[in-house]
Each structure stands twice: as C-alpha cells, then as structure tokens.
Design an enzyme around this catalytic site. Structure first.
Site, PDB file in Angstrom:
ATOM      1  N   ASP A 229       5.122   4.987  14.297  1.00 59.50           N
ATOM      2  CA  ASP A 229       5.695   4.533  13.146  1.00 59.50           C
ATOM      3  C   ASP A 229       7.016   4.052  13.200  1.00 59.50           C
ATOM      4  O   ASP A 229       7.748   3.755  11.958  1.00 59.50           O
ATOM      5  CB  ASP A 229       6.192   6.169  12.228  1.00 59.50           C
ATOM      6  CG  ASP A 229       6.671   5.755  10.970  1.00 59.50           C
ATOM      7  OD1 ASP A 229       6.025   4.845  10.250  1.00 59.50           O
ATOM      8  OD2 ASP A 229       7.444   6.635  10.359  1.00 59.50           O
ATOM      9  N   SER A 253       7.235   4.121   3.771  1.00 56.87           N
ATOM     10  CA  SER A 253       5.767   4.052   4.203  1.00 56.87           C
ATOM     11  C   SER A 253       4.912   4.872   3.216  1.00 56.87           C
ATOM     12  O   SER A 253       5.334   5.770   2.730  1.00 56.87           O
ATOM     13  CB  SER A 253       5.841   4.903   5.401  1.00 56.87           C
ATOM     14  OG  SER A 253       6.627   4.347   6.379  1.00 56.87           O
ATOM     15  N   GLN A 303      -0.740   0.750   9.077  1.00 56.77           N
ATOM     16  CA  GLN A 303       0.385   1.200   7.820  1.00 56.77           C
ATOM     17  C   GLN A 303       0.419   0.348   6.871  1.00 56.77           C
ATOM     18  O   GLN A 303       0.868  -0.617   7.123  1.00 56.77           O
ATOM     19  CB  GLN A 303       1.538   1.759   8.552  1.00 56.77           C
ATOM     20  CG  GLN A 303       2.611   2.696   7.869  1.00 56.77           C
ATOM     21  CD  GLN A 303       3.528   2.866   8.588  1.00 56.77           C
ATOM     22  OE1 GLN A 303       5.071   2.163   8.193  1.00 56.77           O
ATOM     23  NE2 GLN A 303       3.838   4.094   8.880  1.00 56.77           N
TER      24      GLN A 303
END
Length: 311
Positions: A229, A253, A303
C-alpha cells in the site's frame, strides 16, 4: 494530524509511519514493532483483535488493516495452504484510538483451495471488507513477465539524501527516518514535495526492511501485503504533475487486490514496477509487479484510489 513540515507529513502518509506513534513504545526496532501488531490477537470463535501501530494524519494506514485482515484469515487455515490472493474494499477511515475487531467467515475448504471473508470493524461498522483465497502448493504452467532493467539500489540516493538535496534539515527529519520499518529508493524522483520532471504514468521503487524479518514465508507474505500500500498510487500523481504535498489535494484508497505468484522472501531488496493505466471520475488505478532482486516475479498488486484536486 499534521506537523509544520510538509516533507514529514508526506513521508508519514505514504509509509503509515510517524515517529513516536508506536502503540508499544517498549519495542524500539521498527520492524519488530511492525511484526508485533501484525500478529493479531485471538478473541475466540474466529474473531481476532488488531492493535494499531502508527496513526499519521489521524487515521490508520490502509496497509496495516489489509495485513491484519490477511493475518486473521490465515489463522483459520492450515499451514499447508498459503494465501494466493485477496481482494479488499476500504469502506471507512480507521480510528487509531481503538483496536480493530476482525471477524473471519469460513466460506469454503476444498481439496486444494480455501476461501475466507474478513470484516474489519470499529465502532460497530466495517472499515474494510476482504475475501482471501488460499491454496495447497502445486505444479503446473509457469511463466512470468521479465523484470525491467533499472538501476540497482546501491546506485540510487536514499530518502535522506533526496531530502537533503532539496534543502531539508536532516536533524529535523532524523526521528522520522529512523522510525521507518522499510527503506525506499525511487528510480525516478520521489513525489514527496514536488512533481517529477516528466508527466509519465510509471515508476519503479526498490523497498527492503530496515532490519531482518523473522523467518517464515507466511509472515513475509503478510508484511509484503502491508508494504504493497506504499507507492502503488504514485504513478497516477506522476502522470498529472502532482506530488503528495500538493495543496488542497485529497486522496484515499478505495480498494486493493493482491496475487501472490511465488513464495515470498522479504530479506532483500524487492523491486516494485508500477504504472497507472487509467484515471477518470476522480479515481486513479495503480498496478504494481513485485520482483525479487534476481528477477523472480513474486506478486502483483492493483489498487484504485480517489484523487480530488482543487481546480
């Protein structure tokens, strides 16, 4: 929660780490502190409790919640079935002041595959919903995309050197840099404070733990989920001439998917080869291929993030 130093705020937001915010101040080695919070606490009936390690900007780092949800799911699966993928949606910001309740649902246990659903809950509401899949290792078709030719880590400046070149006082940033569990070396210029010199939708970053991890493929996979991440959304910023410190910009996110292709060993530098194939509707998609230093493709990440930029 912000400081008066944009460099500190940007770095803390990217890595989920800010100096002096450990939930267990007695653990002074950054990687040991990270491992301690990823070992979620059993609370009975496939329920677990995750404690918060760091809380930059007043919210829990998304990679922490992903890794803790995956860790909780693995505790309900046999050791012979490592994770091969997970897909999660970030539903609400995490509150760093309270632990995360992790409820695991056993969806399926087949001859080769197992599936688990994990709900990460705070204040009675889910902050993350994830489904993870596990597989008994087996043979079969085998190919991979080759690792591109890029400078090796020792050929690239450290974050401290990059910030010093930009005129920042390292004595002010020292505690933050020393608290990092991972070292990053960008092939292109980092986007902490200023945009890159070119508007391109790709980049590469070398990442490694700042000290050795305990042995175990499963732990290394969970730690890789945490660090997945870090920078995957940066190519979207780079493509539009933006930096993390762009005034008034808001990012978050939205979802995160990861596929583990081969056993993970995170005792060395890993190369994250990242791109953004699309941005539209205030959303940007980031993809990353993660390679071992010998060129073995270990994992792939996708993502999507929200990007709201002042006009």
């Amino acid at each position: 929660m912000t400081s008066n130093d944009p460099a500190r705020d940007a770095l803390a937001a990217i890595t989920g780490v800010d100096a002096g915010t450990s939930a267990n101040p007695s653990v002074t080695v950054p990687i040991d502190a990270l491992v301690s919070i990823l070992d979620v606490e059993e609370a009975g009936d496939d329920r677990f409790l995750g404690h918060n390690y760091h809380a930059p900007n007043g919210r829990i780092f998304g990679g922490q919640v992903l890794a803790q949800a995956l860790a909780a799911a693995t505790k309900t699966v046999g050791d012979d079935r490592p994770p091969h993928s997970f897909h999660g949606y970030f539903l609400r910001p995490g509150d760093p002041s309270v632990p995360i309740e992790l409820a695991v649902e056993r969806l399926r246990d087949g001859r080769s595959f197992s599936a688990r659903r994990v709900q990460a809950v705070q204040h009675g509401k889910p902050i993350l919903s994830m489904i993870a899949s596990f597989q008994i290792p087996s043979g079969g078709l085998d190919h991979q995309a080759p690792m591109p030719e890029v400078p090796r880590p020792h050929e690239l400046p450290t974050i401290a050197e990059r910030l010093a070149e930009a005129g920042h006082r390292l004595e002010d940033l020292g505690p933050l840099l020393r608290s990092q569990p991972f070292e990053l070396r960008h092939v292109q210029n980092p986007l902490f404070l200023t945009p890159g010199p070119e508007k391109i939708a790709e980049q590469a970053v070398w990442i490694r733990p700042t000290s050795p991890l305990p042995a175990g493929d499963l732990l290394h996979a969970i730690v890789l989920a945490y660090v997945s991440d870090y920078t995957v959304l940066e190519p979207t910023l780079r493509a539009h001439g933006l930096a993390w410190a762009t005034p008034g910009m808001k990012t978050a996110s939205l979802d995160h998917a990861m596929w583990f292709h081969r056993p993970v060993s995170f005792d060395e530098w890993l190369l994250f080869v990242e791109e953004s194939p699309s941005a539209s509707g205030a959303r940007g998609l980031g993809l990353a291929r993660i390679y071992a230093s010998d060129g073995t493709l270990l994992a792939t990440v996708g993502q999507e993030g929200m990007f709201r930029v002042p006009e």
